[in-house]
Design a protein around this motif. Structure first.
Motif, PDB file in Angstrom:
ATOM      1  N   TYR A 101       0.830  -1.207   0.000  1.00 35.85           N
ATOM      2  CA  TYR A 101       0.000   0.000   0.000  1.00 35.85           C
ATOM      3  C   TYR A 101       0.863   1.255   0.000  1.00 35.85           C
ATOM      4  O   TYR A 101       0.557   2.230  -0.694  1.00 35.85           O
TER       5      TYR A 101
ATOM      6  N   THR B 164       0.702   4.000  -2.925  1.00 35.89           N
ATOM      7  CA  THR B 164       0.413   5.404  -2.619  1.00 35.89           C
ATOM      8  C   THR B 164       1.524   6.301  -3.146  1.00 35.89           C
ATOM      9  O   THR B 164       1.244   7.355  -3.744  1.00 35.89           O
TER      10      THR B 164
ATOM     11  N   ILE C  64      -4.069  -1.532  -6.683  1.00 38.06           N
ATOM     12  CA  ILE C  64      -4.403  -1.423  -5.257  1.00 38.06           C
ATOM     13  C   ILE C  64      -4.309  -2.823  -4.657  1.00 38.06           C
ATOM     14  O   ILE C  64      -4.933  -3.758  -5.159  1.00 38.06           O
TER      15      ILE C  64
END
Length: 116
Positions: A29, A33, A99
């Motif tokens: 993650y 990001t 994701i």
């Protein structure tokens, strides 16, 4: 154009806190990001607390009703979101596919409606 990537999964599935797999999952993650930030598409995003912490409000026929829990009784629950500013839907879908939860859940991609 802005796209909201809604992250859905069954609570309790996927890598669990305290495991090595969870550390790798959270790192994925962070990497995703950072890719969004470096790609100039990141406009926001957050994880959500579990559905047990939610409260639903409705006002039907002028009466306010408050109930504990999420509005929808579904197998998969909304766990977080990314707000991305992409050139088109194809770019938004490319990001959404990266994701980490997409490996065990679903990512719903919706364009943000702009009111003039």
């Amino acid at each position: 154009m802005q796209y909201l990537c809604l992250i859905y999964s069954v609570e309790g599935t996927g890598p669990q806190p305290g495991t090595e797999a969870f550390g790798e999952y959270m790192q994925a993650y962070q990497i995703f990001t950072q890719e969004c930030v470096e790609g100039g598409v990141m406009n926001g995003g957050n994880a959500l607390q579990p559905t047990a912490t939610s409260t639903t409000v409705t006002r039907e026929s002028g009466k306010v009703e408050i109930t504990d829990g999420p509005y929808a009784e579904t197998k998969e629950q909304l766990g977080g979101y990314y707000l991305l500013d992409c050139k088109d839907l194809d770019e938004a879908l490319d990001y959404a596919a990266k994701i980490p939860t997409a490996a065990h859940g679903r990512i719903e991609v919706r364009p943000v409606k702009v009111f003039d």
